[in-house]
Design a protein around this motif. Structure first.
Motif, short mmCIF file in Angstrom:
data_model
loop_
_atom_site.label_atom_id
_atom_site.label_comp_id
_atom_site.label_asym_id
_atom_site.label_seq_id
_atom_site.Cartn_x
_atom_site.Cartn_y
_atom_site.Cartn_z
N MET A 1 0.84 -1.20 0.00
CA MET A 1 0.00 0.00 0.00
C MET A 1 0.88 1.25 0.00
O MET A 1 1.91 1.30 0.66
CB MET A 1 -0.89 -0.01 1.23
N LYS A 2 0.43 2.25 -0.74
CA LYS A 2 1.23 3.45 -0.93
C LYS A 2 0.30 4.66 -1.03
O LYS A 2 -0.67 4.63 -1.76
CB LYS A 2 2.01 3.31 -2.23
N THR A 3 0.62 5.70 -0.29
CA THR A 3 -0.20 6.91 -0.31
C THR A 3 0.68 8.13 -0.49
O THR A 3 1.75 8.22 0.10
CB THR A 3 -0.98 7.06 1.02
N PRO A 25 4.18 2.80 9.44
CA PRO A 25 4.37 3.30 8.07
C PRO A 25 5.79 3.81 7.80
O PRO A 25 6.47 4.27 8.71
CB PRO A 25 3.36 4.44 7.97
N ILE A 26 6.19 3.70 6.58
CA ILE A 26 7.48 4.24 6.14
C ILE A 26 7.20 5.52 5.36
O ILE A 26 6.43 5.51 4.41
CB ILE A 26 8.21 3.24 5.23
N MET A 27 7.84 6.60 5.79
CA MET A 27 7.58 7.89 5.15
C MET A 27 8.84 8.35 4.42
O MET A 27 9.91 8.40 4.98
CB MET A 27 7.23 8.87 6.27
N ASP A 28 8.67 8.70 3.17
CA ASP A 28 9.79 9.20 2.37
C ASP A 28 9.40 10.50 1.69
O ASP A 28 8.25 10.73 1.38
CB ASP A 28 10.17 8.19 1.29
N TYR A 49 5.24 13.93 0.22
CA TYR A 49 5.69 12.68 0.84
C TYR A 49 4.99 11.47 0.22
O TYR A 49 3.88 11.58 -0.26
CB TYR A 49 5.37 12.68 2.34
N VAL A 50 5.69 10.37 0.29
CA VAL A 50 5.05 9.10 -0.02
C VAL A 50 5.10 8.25 1.25
O VAL A 50 6.13 8.18 1.93
CB VAL A 50 5.72 8.38 -1.21
N VAL A 51 3.96 7.70 1.62
CA VAL A 51 3.86 6.86 2.81
C VAL A 51 3.53 5.45 2.35
O VAL A 51 2.61 5.24 1.58
CB VAL A 51 2.73 7.37 3.74
N SER A 52 4.29 4.49 2.83
CA SER A 52 4.03 3.12 2.41
C SER A 52 4.19 2.17 3.58
O SER A 52 4.78 2.50 4.60
CB SER A 52 4.99 2.73 1.28
#
Ligand code: ZN
Length: 54
Positions: A1-3, A25-28, A49-52
């Motif tokens: 999943m990616k937001t 979540p991993i935030m980049d 940001y992309v959160v996955s």
């Protein structure tokens, strides 16, 4: 999943991801190029940001 999320919605994006995946979540941060072509999932702003999840 990616937001994808803007500055305003990052906390909301993190909350949603945790609620849905029950995982941390991993935030980049997006690259400048990606920012231009990506919109926030919650509004019409450019995403920052992309959160996955794993
Ligand atoms: Zn937003």
């Amino acid at each position: 999943m990616k937001t994808y999320s803007c500055e305003t919605h990052i906390n909301h994006a993190l909350d949603m991801l945790v609620a849905e995946t029950k995982e941390f979540p991993i935030m980049d941060q997006l690259s400048d190029e990606e920012k231009l072509s990506t919109k926030c999932s919650y509004c019409e702003e450019q995403a920052t940001y992309v959160v996955s999840s794993k």
